[in-house]
Design an enzyme around this catalytic site. Structure first.
Site: not given
Length: 411
Positions: A77, A154, A186, A211
């Protein structure tokens, strides 16, 4: 009737079918170590930038990481501008990536690497940058034009109910792009009851749970989750599709040397993707040695692709076992206790989930000499607190007289 039969035999067009990731992908990602550091004036060696990616690739090439199999270099990201351009295309941050993402891909490819890039299925990425929702087709086209080899998608800022159709749709677009791209989803990490049949059909790998953070407690919690859910998820792992317990945190701030060895061992037992997230410019040699352990990497990359299991758990000590393509077994003895002395662990063939025969036992961390075990008795070892002993049990084919050192329950 004939037409219907022919159609039935055709592949399901929304399935991924890309022939990629036949062994668990390996590489390096920015996120765990560098997060969303974007102030390059204040943190010039740590900000998410073209310089960081090039520097890391250069180190990976010169210091043996690429040769060991770590061939993806990935930007997570925080690589984007906050808005799309007038054509609704994604725009890399103009200051931190002044030459754009195609130039990054070219740089990596010229050095023998593959290019991995993060996005999010929602309106925004987890850190608030533009997501792909509503722009799926144009974004896949953009990634293909940039010669991206791997997309991590994600799941922030999106209705979870849309994931069961949205992730397959994005994979379909990838499949039709003309550019082979590994698809990291994800999807299940955001759902209470993931549809693993569909996930395994449409993704090359998928994040299952939380995570990882830079701590032993986080690593331990992920190990526990994978053990407690192995009866559900292990069956879906295999060539081209992998459960993903998240990045390797080896070499950062939160793990001792023994704990780092635990992560490398268990990730290889799990046939997990091996993505480092560490500053390779400052990593200490002893942690680098773990990451470059060729014997353990070979376990992880074994062509059978069978995910290993926790086969024994008692008094905060565990045994994990994985069958390999050559008939050998990888067996990890893990001690989660925090006593002040190593713990003696003993195990029978049944406990280790091994066929009863004689084995040559190789210590994969080279802490003990090779030995022989079997054809009966108990195997024993001593394991440091929050540590591991990791062995490969290789079936002994001949019955030569010269090697008769068998290890049983003697201490």
């Amino acid at each position: 009737m004939i037409i219907l039969l022919v159609l039935a035999l055709l592949p399901f067009t929304t399935a991924l079918q890309n022939g990629l990731a036949l062994t668990p992908p390996m590489g390096w990602l920015t996120w765990q170590r560098f997060r969303c550091i974007t102030n390059c004036q204040k943190y010039p060696s740590e900000c998410i930038s073209e310089d960081l990616i090039k520097r890391t690739a250069d180190i990976m090439l010169s210091e043996g990481y690429l040769d060991a199999g770590y061939n993806y270099v990935g930007i997570d990201d925080c690589w984007l501008e906050k808005t799309r351009d007038k054509r609704n295309r994604l725009v890399p941050d103009r200051e931190r990536f002044p030459n754009g993402m195609k130039a990054i891909g070219d740089y990596l490819h010229n050095k023998g690497f593959k290019f991995a890039l993060y996005q999010d299925y929602g309106n925004k990425t987890c850190m608030g940058y533009p997501g792909v929702l509503g722009y799926e087709a144009i974004d896949v086209q953009t990634f293909a034009e940039w010669d991206v080899d791997y997309i991590k998608l994600d799941g922030c800022y999106v209705d979870i109910s849309k994931m069961d159709t949205g992730y397959p749709y994005f994979g379909k677009l990838m499949n039709e792009s003309g550019r082979p791209m590994v698809y990291s989803c994800s999807w299940p990490a955001y759902q209470k009851k993931p549809d693993y049949d569909s996930i395994a059909e449409h993704c090359n790998l998928w994040r299952n749970w939380d995570d990882i953070q830079d701590s032993w407690s986080s690593l331990s919690s992920i190990m526990t989750w994978f053990a407690e859910n192995q009866d559900t998820i292990a069956q879906y792992a295999g060539p081209g599709r992998w459960n993903d317990p998240d990045m390797l945190i080896i070499g950062n701030f939160g793990l001792s040397l023994d704990q780092a060895k635990v992560q490398m061992a268990i990730w290889s037992i799990l046939a997990a993707p091996l993505f480092m997230s560490v500053d390779l410019a400052t990593i200490r040699p002893e942690f680098k040695e773990i990451l470059l352990n060729r014997d353990i990497i070979a376990i992880d990359q074994d062509s059978l692709g069978k995910q290993g299991l926790r086969v024994w758990n008692k008094s905060m000590t565990e045994i994990w076992s994985r069958e390999l393509s050559d008939g050998s077994y990888a067996v990890a003895f893990v001690n989660r206790r925090d006593d002040g002395t190593p713990t003696v662990m003993k195990a029978s063939f049944e406990v280790m989930n091994l066929p009863e025969q004689t084995y040559k036992v190789q210590d994969l961390y080279k802490e003990d000499e090779d030995r022989f075990f079997g054809p009966d008795g108990e195997f024993y070892t001593r394991v440091n607190p929050s540590g591991v002993k990791y062995f490969k049990f290789v079936p002994k084919i001949s019955n030569d007289v010269e090697e008769k050192t068998y290890f049983t329950s003697r201490i």
